[in-house]
Motif scaffolding. Structure first.
Motif, short mmCIF file in Angstrom:
data_model
loop_
_atom_site.label_atom_id
_atom_site.label_comp_id
_atom_site.label_asym_id
_atom_site.label_seq_id
_atom_site.Cartn_x
_atom_site.Cartn_y
_atom_site.Cartn_z
N UNK A 109 4.83 -6.20 -1.66
CA UNK A 109 3.66 -6.83 -2.28
C UNK A 109 2.40 -6.25 -1.66
N UNK A 110 1.45 -5.87 -2.49
CA UNK A 110 0.18 -5.33 -1.99
C UNK A 110 -0.73 -6.43 -1.49
N UNK A 111 -1.50 -6.09 -0.48
CA UNK A 111 -2.51 -7.01 0.03
C UNK A 111 -3.66 -6.19 0.61
N UNK A 112 -4.83 -6.81 0.64
CA UNK A 112 -5.98 -6.21 1.30
C UNK A 112 -6.00 -6.68 2.75
N UNK A 113 -6.46 -5.83 3.64
CA UNK A 113 -6.61 -6.25 5.03
C UNK A 113 -7.58 -7.42 5.14
N UNK A 114 -8.48 -7.56 4.18
CA UNK A 114 -9.42 -8.66 4.21
C UNK A 114 -8.73 -10.01 4.07
N UNK A 115 -7.53 -10.01 3.49
CA UNK A 115 -6.81 -11.28 3.30
C UNK A 115 -6.15 -11.77 4.57
N UNK A 139 10.86 -9.06 2.69
CA UNK A 139 9.47 -8.90 2.25
C UNK A 139 8.83 -7.68 2.92
N UNK A 140 8.18 -6.86 2.10
CA UNK A 140 7.40 -5.73 2.59
C UNK A 140 5.94 -5.98 2.20
N UNK A 141 5.05 -5.93 3.16
CA UNK A 141 3.62 -6.09 2.88
C UNK A 141 2.97 -4.72 2.92
N UNK A 142 2.35 -4.34 1.80
CA UNK A 142 1.68 -3.04 1.71
C UNK A 142 0.18 -3.20 1.89
N UNK A 143 -0.36 -2.46 2.83
CA UNK A 143 -1.80 -2.47 3.10
C UNK A 143 -2.29 -1.04 2.93
N UNK A 144 -3.31 -0.85 2.11
CA UNK A 144 -3.81 0.51 1.88
C UNK A 144 -4.45 1.06 3.15
N UNK A 145 -4.38 2.37 3.31
CA UNK A 145 -4.95 3.02 4.49
C UNK A 145 -6.44 2.71 4.61
N UNK A 146 -7.16 2.80 3.51
CA UNK A 146 -8.60 2.55 3.52
C UNK A 146 -8.89 1.12 3.96
N UNK A 147 -8.12 0.16 3.43
CA UNK A 147 -8.30 -1.24 3.77
C UNK A 147 -7.99 -1.50 5.24
N UNK A 148 -6.89 -0.95 5.73
CA UNK A 148 -6.49 -1.18 7.12
C UNK A 148 -7.52 -0.68 8.10
N UNK A 169 6.23 -3.61 7.20
CA UNK A 169 4.86 -3.26 6.83
C UNK A 169 4.79 -1.81 6.35
N UNK A 170 4.09 -1.63 5.24
CA UNK A 170 3.93 -0.29 4.66
C UNK A 170 2.46 0.08 4.61
#
Length: 271
Positions: A109-115, A139-148, A169-170
């Motif tokens: 599931x995608x998420x923003x680091x802001x969350x 569960x795998x949590x995907x955080x984009x490189x830019x967001x992280x 974590x991805x």
């Protein structure tokens, strides 16, 4: 009656675009308020086995006719808004529900680091983990490189706190952002998903071949599972397998589906 937001000297084309943007955002608000939210599931395939290793659940918001509101029309806009956090909450809620109904499902599931610092998102996560002991391990949590990289210290603390829950974590869109080697070493990412821009035409593009080879080697050095995104042709898939990629995801293997053959809708449990 003239729209009060229309200035006398406004560019008519810009006015039309802005009006459309407002209409889309209104539909997004309405979809969330009415819980018209679902996931589209896309398989992630093992390069060596050709079998599905896990699925990515991509959030989809529906208008009042049941049609999908194109994510490209609003996701970039809401990233820094509370509305983006609400979408992350809805996506996570759907994902946790799917995991509960499908005991053999492994889902990203995608998420923003802001969350990470958004209390309601954390409440959704903790509630889902407490209801089913097996969910965390699937569960795998995907955080984009830019967001992280916007809040790296917060992300590292968040990941460390959840290590005992078994969550994977991805790092999404790897290579497109600005992750330093120092941060990459300090993060707890188990998976790197290589940005599709490097995958496109990789069987014919020497530059992309060089970059992919380096990224795969980097993943191996840091003991991280590698996934190539947006694989669309057999040639790309063959090249990626030849350089040692672990998994592949893209239309070559399957488009995102809201109702795949194995799917059990909310309110029912898998047999």
């Amino acid at each position: 009656m003239r729209d009060p937001s229309f200035a006398e000297d406004a560019d008519p084309f810009s006015y039309v675009i802005n009006a459309k943007d407002r209409s889309v955002m209104e539909m997004v608000h309405e979809a969330l308020n009415a819980n018209r939210v679902t996931l589209a599931f896309q398989p992630v395939i093992g390069a060596a086995t050709g079998e599905t290793v896990f699925h990515e659940g991509l959030v989809r918001l529906l208008d009042d006719t049941g049609h999908i509101i194109p994510a490209g029309q609003f996701m970039g806009v809401v990233e820094a808004q509370e509305l983006g956090r609400q979408i992350d909450c809805a996506a996570l809620r759907c994902g946790l529900g799917a995991l509960a109904r499908h005991p053999r499902l492994r889902l990203a599931i995608n998420m923003s680091a802001r969350s990470v610092g958004y209390p309601k998102w954390m409440q959704v996560l903790k509630r889902g983990l407490s209801r089913d002991d097996t969910v965390g391990e699937r569960l795998i949590l995907e955080i984009s490189e830019t967001s992280a990289m916007q809040v790296p210290e917060l992300v590292k603390t968040f990941m460390a706190d959840l290590q005992d829950k078994g969550i994977t974590f991805a790092l999404d869109d790897f290579g497109a952002g600005t992750t330093s080697f120092r941060h990459l070493k300090e993060f707890y990412f188990d998976i790197i998903k290589i940005d599709g821009g490097f995958v496109r035409g990789c069987d014919r593009d020497p530059d992309n071949q060089c970059i992919l080879d380096a990224l795969v080697t980097l993943g191996q050095k840091f003991d991280m599972f590698t996934v190539a995104e947006k694989v669309e042709t057999k040639g790309e898939a063959n090249f990626l397998a030849s350089v040692g990629i672990d998994c592949m995801q893209g239309y070559y293997y399957g488009a995102p589906e809201t109702r795949p053959s194995w799917y059990v809708p909310p309110g029912r449990m898998a047999g």
